[in-house]
Design an enzyme around this catalytic site. Structure first.
Site, PDB file in Angstrom:
ATOM      1  N   GLU A 133      58.715  43.135  31.404  1.00 32.01           N
ATOM      2  CA  GLU A 133      57.593  44.154  30.872  1.00 32.01           C
ATOM      3  C   GLU A 133      57.909  44.825  29.641  1.00 32.01           C
ATOM      4  O   GLU A 133      56.813  44.677  28.712  1.00 32.01           O
ATOM      5  CB  GLU A 133      57.271  45.300  31.734  1.00 32.01           C
ATOM      6  N   THR A 186      49.890  46.707  24.238  1.00 24.87           N
ATOM      7  CA  THR A 186      50.558  48.060  23.687  1.00 24.87           C
ATOM      8  C   THR A 186      51.226  48.320  22.641  1.00 24.87           C
ATOM      9  O   THR A 186      50.853  49.162  22.476  1.00 24.87           O
ATOM     10  CB  THR A 186      51.260  48.863  24.914  1.00 24.87           C
TER      11      THR A 186
HETATM   12  N1  HSE Z   1      53.414  54.602  28.732  1.00 21.47           N
HETATM   13  C1  HSE Z   1      52.438  53.569  28.563  1.00 21.47           C
HETATM   14  C2  HSE Z   1      51.589  53.459  26.766  1.00 21.47           C
HETATM   15  C3  HSE Z   1      51.529  52.453  28.730  1.00 21.47           C
HETATM   16  O1  HSE Z   1      50.234  54.914  27.343  1.00 21.47           O
HETATM   17  O2  HSE Z   1      51.432  52.968  25.536  1.00 21.47           O
HETATM   18  C4  HSE Z   1      51.414  50.604  28.483  1.00 21.47           C
HETATM   19  O3  HSE Z   1      52.074  50.277  28.850  1.00 21.47           O
END
Ligand code: HSE
Length: 311
Positions: A133, A186
């Site tokens: 990931e 992201t």
């Molecule tokens: N914790 C991560 C974010 C989740 O909010 O950037 C997204 O993959």
């Protein structure tokens, strides 16, 4: 010997769970990705087919979340030359805030582990899935991979050592997730975040995170409802999602316990204490996007307790 291979499903997940940025996530029942793994006469791991991705996902192992996760696992067990073909069936939207890259990474490593008759236990696969990931997110956080692999609501005390813990999901807890059909990567959504947080906001957020966790342990929906307010991340990302505050207001008016961005967005999640409120919340959220002429899809789910599984 027949070589039909094995097929694995890994579910979508809601990263952050509103108040636990990078350290809390929950698994949904659907959507999710499927990966088929088969033995091959050719040496090494290959991705032979990818469907549902409109040509947007690379087949090169080191550029593919499933490929990287599976490869790191094969190296770990000393089988990196083993001939294995992967077929990826993307069944989730990209850059959606639903943990799509995490689901692929989880399905990839789990499919290979299953094909090889489980040299490692499911939980041990986490460290390989997270490396997969990482190539999409450009950061190391288990809030999507851990629930997608293990199911449930997962709290991560420390991402570097993968100190992850399962939190009980109260009976009746529903997640309503609406995905407006726009994309937010992201890495881009992380790029807008400030490196520093005021002491006042940190105290407020820590209180909310603690309250949420205690509420989950006690099945105390009032406490959960009081706690589900993100004062740090949401204000910085909300403007990336058209209509965000209207959708949030509609969800809260429909009786949701809390509503905010799912993962890095653009999906928006609302948690509810029963299925009727979850449905009403979904309708209310969807009607806002309809009014804004933004296509959306809706997922209403209990907390998936199983995580990834062999189909
Ligand atoms: N914790 C991560 C974010 C989740 O909010 O950037 C997204 O993959």
């Amino acid at each position: 010997m027949s070589n039909t291979g094995i097929k694995v499903f890994a579910p979508a997940s809601v990263g952050n769970c509103i108040v636990g940025f990078d350290i809390m996530g929950l698994a949904l029942n659907e959507p999710g990705d499927e990966i088929i793994a088969k033995f091959s006469d050719k040496k090494g791991l290959r991705i032979t087919t990818i469907t549902g991705a409109k040509g947007r996902i690379p087949k090169e192992i080191e550029k593919n979340t499933a490929g990287v996760a599976a490869m790191r696992f094969l190296e770990h067990i000393g089988e990196s030359d083993r001939g294995i073909d992967l077929e990826i069936r993307k069944k989730m939207p990209f850059a959606s805030g639903l943990g799509s890259s995490a689901a692929s990474a989880v399905a990839g490593v789990m499919a290979v582990n299953e094909l090889l008759k489980r040299p490692l236990e499911k939980r041990q696969l986490l460290k390989f899935a997270i490396q997969g990931e990482q190539i999409a997110s450009k950061a190391l956080h288990a809030d999507n991979v851990a629930p997608s692999l293990l199911g449930g609501i997962i709290f991560t005390r420390d991402n570097a050592t993968l100190d992850v813990h399962r939190i009980p999901a109260p009976r009746g807890l529903y997640a309503t997730v609406i995905h407006p059909k726009i994309e937010i990567k992201t890495a881009d959504a992380r790029g807008v975040l400030s490196d520093s947080v005021s002491m006042k906001k940190q105290i407020e957020q820590a209180g909310n995170l603690g309250g949420f966790i205690i509420g989950l342990f006690r099945s105390d929906f009032d406490l959960i409802g009081r706690s589900l307010r993100d004062v740090i991340i949401e204000p910085q990302r909300a403007s990336m999602i058209p209509g965000f505050y209207e959708v949030q207001e509609a969800a809260m008016n429909a009786g949701a316990l809390g509503c905010s961005i799912s993962g890095a967005g653009p999906s928006i999640v609302a948690l509810s204490g029963n299925s009727l409120i979850a449905e009403n919340t979904g309708e209310a959220m969807q009607s806002v996007f309809r009014k804004l002429k933004i296509d959306s899809e809706l997922f209403i789910s209990t907390i998936n307790q199983e995580g990834a599984y062999k189909l």
